[in-house]
Design an enzyme around this catalytic site. Structure first.
Site, PDB file in Angstrom:
ATOM      1  CB  ILE A 267     -79.226  35.377 -21.708  1.00  0.00           C
ATOM      2  CG1 ILE A 267     -78.412  36.313 -22.728  1.00  0.00           C
ATOM      3  CG2 ILE A 267     -78.325  34.943 -20.704  1.00  0.00           C
ATOM      4  CD1 ILE A 267     -77.765  37.709 -21.994  1.00  0.00           C
TER       5      ILE A 267
ATOM      6  CD  GLU B  68     -86.900  37.102  -9.794  1.00  0.00           C
ATOM      7  OE1 GLU B  68     -87.309  38.021 -10.648  1.00  0.00           O
ATOM      8  OE2 GLU B  68     -86.430  37.548  -8.692  1.00  0.00           O
TER       9      GLU B  68
ATOM     10  N   GLY C 235     -86.049  41.119  -8.806  1.00  0.00           N
ATOM     11  CA  GLY C 235     -85.345  40.311  -7.741  1.00  0.00           C
ATOM     12  C   GLY C 235     -83.814  39.997  -7.794  1.00  0.00           C
TER      13      GLY C 235
ATOM     14  N   GLY D  60     -84.054  34.146 -14.881  1.00  0.00           N
ATOM     15  CA  GLY D  60     -85.189  35.221 -15.442  1.00  0.00           C
ATOM     16  C   GLY D  60     -85.992  34.485 -16.868  1.00  0.00           C
ATOM     17  CB  ILE D  61     -88.489  35.707 -18.944  1.00  0.00           C
ATOM     18  CG1 ILE D  61     -89.222  35.132 -19.855  1.00  0.00           C
ATOM     19  CG2 ILE D  61     -88.426  37.239 -18.953  1.00  0.00           C
ATOM     20  CD1 ILE D  61     -90.600  35.313 -20.029  1.00  0.00           C
ATOM     21  N   GLY D  62     -86.055  35.189 -20.866  1.00  0.00           N
ATOM     22  CA  GLY D  62     -85.612  35.758 -22.107  1.00  0.00           C
ATOM     23  C   GLY D  62     -84.726  34.929 -22.897  1.00  0.00           C
TER      24      GLY D  62
END
Length: 613
Positions: free
Chosen positions: A214, A233, A331, A210-212
């Site tokens: 980590i 995704e 997701g 995902g985003i961020g």
């Protein structure tokens, strides 16, 4: 061939009060088109605006438009939308990202109109949805009316991302940049999480993230990997660095080999330029990308997702803080399920161990009141924090609790153990909580390659109780006799618990393990016991028979000597049976000297230590 554009929207002919309107979200919100609707909204009321995460100026969610619009979001984000949900002016609808299109298709959320942001048509009349195909493609296929913002700053992306100009009922032309999101800065704790997650990724794996902070930290530590693939995704700027480093080739993918597969992109302007007319990156609807059975077609699928809190059984909360809804299901469950079904797949939950300036543990004995489970305890294979990797697949409640306490912040470990003892999740004799070995540094896990096999050296901990018991029963009588100087018949769970529950601040116990998926096997153990009265320690080892002669004991001894020196211990002692010549040789190679006289049948050895800073 020049294409004729549809007419400007006559909103009174396209929609009516009380209808349901979809708006493209993520970084590709058609702001000018929404404003056009607002400017021509006389006589309208109670229009339901349905969307995913919407970045930037979500003006339709402002209180001033509360009579005109009613917000229904699948993912909470952005200041205005979050405030509207918190104040009860907006609704949050939880749904797996892979299944949202089904709500449009079967009429559960029938759409009267879809507002989309598209590129200008090409010579054949096709417009691209650009950086946000996700649920947008499904929405425009099911909506009664499609209204578009023709935007030359929308990139033209490969894959299933096109709509013909003839399918658009009305449009405006407005040039607006996509919302740019820069990679957030990383701190030491986040970087440690990235290093641990990267240890779970093998060359040739396919990734979802995902985003961020980590995910960005994880991808940073994958630059030395090779032949990685992407089926995610979403994609961010981090893929650019990985591609430039040669880490991503997509050659080993078993589903869409040679291609990055995604459904939307969020990042900087550099990313949007990178995906523009890039044939190696293909965008498909979320119903396809997030379908668990499609995800599972990728061998060695690694799904990296985050959480707001995890309880000691492995239940994951990802969309709410207590009673306050914070984000969405998105997701996560799709990819956790898909990676679980993938051959060699690994679903990973990665998160900081604390919140609120380290005053609150994210690993909890039970979930916060009001918090909802997004991913069940049966789906989680790994939980990673800045303190290590907890392996949960196939583990009992007792083992899960001990694994998760081990990766909790040290300040909360004793409290967490005490809480689970109340419910008998761990036995009465489990009294000590896990402790780290400070001298090993921030990363307590060290990768070893021994004769082309990968092993890990790390501190022994209470979660190893059953593993140590299995290790004991794997030994031959001869190995037990040489190690213990007699033939012990039993290693009870209680005795094993006592051996793995080590106060690593005074004594030290290390093990070398082989990890195959969630299966962890101990192959060697080395430890020293500290005697404060003489400021000395006694060291001992045992190695699985199949691994003897490969240098595992020597590696453990070298590490233990370093720890002892850093602790300014004066001497290290060892007692070896006289007939155990291989072990005596290991000590003597490390500059241990024999002491005389020794007990009959024993060799006593000593190493005088010089302190290390």
């Amino acid at each position: 061939m020049e294409q004729t554009l549809p007419p400007s929207p006559d909103w009174a002919k396209l929609i009516k009060s009380g209808c349901r309107v979809f708006v493209t979200g993520n970084a590709s919100v058609p702001y000018a088109l929404v404003q056009h609707l607002i400017d021509h909204s006389d006589g309208f009321s109670d229009i339901e605006m349905v969307h995913m995460l919407a970045l930037g100026d979500t003006r339709w969610a402002r209180s001033e438009y509360r009579n005109l619009f009613k917000v229904n979001t699948f993912f909470i984000g952005g200041e205005e939308v979050r405030r509207a949900v918190d104040e009860g002016r907006a609704d949050y609808t939880p749904c797996f990202l892979s299944e949202i299109s089904g709500l449009f298709h079967d009429g559960t959320l029938a759409l009267d109109a879809a507002l989309v942001n598209v590129s200008p048509p090409d010579e054949f009349g096709y417009c691209s949805l650009g950086a946000s195909v996700d649920i947008t493609m499904s929405a425009l296929r099911q909506a009664a009316v499609v209204v578009a913002q023709i935007n030359p700053q929308v990139p033209r992306t490969a894959g299933h991302s096109y709509i013909h100009i003839s399918e658009i009922d009305a449009c405006i032309e407005a040039s607006e940049p996509l919302i740019a999101v820069e990679t957030p800065p990383m701190d030491k704790q986040v970087e440690r999480i990235g290093q641990y997650v990267a240890m779970l990724v093998e060359d040739g794996a396919t990734l979802q993230f995902g985003i961020g902070k980590i995910p960005s930290a994880t991808l940073k530590y994958l630059c030395n990997h090779r032949d990685l693939g992407i089926h995610s995704e979403m994609i961010t700027d981090s893929i650019i660095e990985l591609i430039e480093a040669g880490a991503i080739s997509n050659r080993k993918k078993t589903f869409h080999p040679g291609k990055i597969v995604t459904s939307f992109a969020i990042g900087s302007q550099r990313l949007y330029e990178f995906i523009d007319q890039n044939p190696h990156i293909e965008f498909y609807p979320s119903s396809y990308v997030n379908k668990p059975s499609n995800i599972a077609k990728n061998d060695n699928m690694i799904a990296i997702n985050s959480a707001l809190e995890v309880d000691l059984t492995g239940q994951v909360v990802a969309d709410s803080l207590g009673y306050d809804f914070y984000s969405g299901i998105g997701g996560q469950v799709d990819f956790v399920s898909g990676a679980s079904m993938s051959k060699g797949g690994k679903p990973i939950i990665a998160m900081l161990s604390t919140a609120k300036d380290e005053s609150v543990s994210r690993i909890r004995p039970c979930l916060s009141e009001g918090a909802g489970v997004v991913t069940s305890r049966g789906n989680v294979h790994y939980v990673v924090t800045e303190y290590g990797i907890a392996s949960l697949k196939g583990k009992s409640i007792r083992e899960r609790a001990l694994e998760l306490i081990r990766v909790a912040h040290p300040r909360f470990r004793a409290q967490l153990l005490e809480e689970v003892r109340k419910n008998y999740w761990v036995p009465h004799y489990q009294e000590k909580h896990p402790t780290d070995i400070p001298e090993l540094g921030a990363i307590q896990l060290k990768k070893l390659v021994i004769q082309d096999e990968t092993f890990y050296m790390r501190p022994l901990n209470p979660a190893d109780e059953r593993r140590l018991q299995e290790f004991f029963y794997s030994h031959t009588k001869e190995t037990l006799r040489l190690r213990y100087n007699y033939d012990p018949k039993q290693m009870s769970r209680e005795k094993s618990c006592n051996l793995v529950s080590v106060d690593q601040s005074s004594d030290a116990a290390l093990c070398i393990v082989r990890q195959e998926g969630s299966r962890i096997t101990i192959h060697a153990v080395g430890r020293f016991y500290y005697y404060p009265q003489g400021n000395c320690c006694e060291v001992a080892f045992v190695t699985r028979e199949t691994q003897q002669g490969k240098g595992m004991a020597s590696r453990l001894l070298t590490q233990l000597i370093e720890i002892a020196r850093k602790r300014k211990i004066d001497r290290m002692l060892a007692y070896v049976r006289a007939d155990n010549k291989p072990m005596t040789a290991i000590f003597e190679q490390a500059n241990f000297k024999r002491l005389h006289p020794a007990e009959p049948g024993d060799v006593e050895l000593e190493l005088k230590l010089e302190p290390m800073e």
